[in-house]
Write an enzyme that holds these catalytic residues in place. Structure first.
Site, mmCIF file in Angstrom:
data_model
loop_
_atom_site.group_PDB
_atom_site.id
_atom_site.type_symbol
_atom_site.label_atom_id
_atom_site.label_comp_id
_atom_site.label_asym_id
_atom_site.label_seq_id
_atom_site.Cartn_x
_atom_site.Cartn_y
_atom_site.Cartn_z
ATOM 1 N N ARG A 1 0.846 -1.199 0.000
ATOM 2 C CA ARG A 1 0.000 0.000 0.000
ATOM 3 C C ARG A 1 0.881 1.248 0.000
ATOM 4 N NH1 ARG A 1 -3.500 -2.754 -1.656
ATOM 5 N NH2 ARG A 1 -4.417 -4.376 -0.407
ATOM 6 N N GLY A 2 0.408 2.286 -0.649
ATOM 7 C CA GLY A 2 1.132 3.552 -0.655
ATOM 8 C C GLY A 2 1.953 3.769 -1.907
ATOM 9 N N CYS A 3 1.955 2.797 -2.795
ATOM 10 C CA CYS A 3 2.703 2.932 -4.042
ATOM 11 C C CYS A 3 1.766 3.398 -5.149
ATOM 12 C CB CYS A 3 3.333 1.595 -4.436
ATOM 13 S SG CYS A 3 4.594 1.046 -3.299
ATOM 14 N N GLN A 4 2.279 4.269 -6.005
ATOM 15 C CA GLN A 4 1.520 4.765 -7.136
ATOM 16 C C GLN A 4 1.241 3.617 -8.115
ATOM 17 O OE1 GLN A 4 3.661 7.879 -9.090
ATOM 18 N NE2 GLN A 4 2.123 8.202 -10.661
ATOM 19 N N SER A 5 2.226 2.774 -8.303
ATOM 20 C CA SER A 5 2.098 1.612 -9.182
ATOM 21 C C SER A 5 1.797 0.394 -8.316
ATOM 22 C CB SER A 5 3.412 1.373 -9.929
ATOM 23 O OG SER A 5 3.803 2.534 -10.604
#
Length: 144
Positions: A58-62
């Protein structure tokens, strides 16, 4: 053990010091980005059956998936992303953490490493947050 995990060169034949040294040779960030993308090509592909919701960071753009296997006191990571630059950034992180003990993972100064690479200044804020989310997940696995 999954053969793809043991084929992972990061933390074995490609170390954090190697990445710092190699990036230091490039004058432009365009060349550094190309190198980071090439690092991502060295990352063994993760089988689709491992790309599950519980492995998603969680927290990743991709989309980024992380699988962990403990082998004795060392952790071996398998990671993948749907974005080329992120796969390269995973390589940068795994060079520091893969095939290391919990103590080595927790003692490694990742902020100093990122500073040496001058990385966070050249990533978008969302990519930087994603990079920190990846690091945080690995540190949680190691017991932080």
């Amino acid at each position: 053990m999954d053969a793809r995990v043991s084929e992972n060169p990061f933390g074995r034949s490609i170390s954090a010091d190697d990445i710092v040294d190699t990036l230091g040779f490039f004058d432009s960030w365009e060349d550094r980005y190309k190198y980071i993308i090439d690092l991502g090509k060295e990352l063994p592909a993760m089988p689709d059956e491992l790309k599950t919701e519980d492995r998603l960071i969680r927290g990743c753009q991709s989309q980024v998936w992380l699988e962990t296997e403990q082998n004795g006191d060392s952790f071996e990571f398998q990671a993948d992303s749907d974005a080329f630059i992120v796969k390269g950034l995973l390589g940068v992180i795994l060079a520091a953490y893969n095939n290391k003990s919990a103590g080595e993972i927790l003692e490694f100064d990742i902020e100093q490493y990122f500073e040496q690479l001058d990385l966070l200044r050249h990533l978008s804020p969302t990519r930087g947050n994603g990079l920190r989310a990846m690091v945080q997940r690995i540190r949680e696995i190691a017991g932080a």
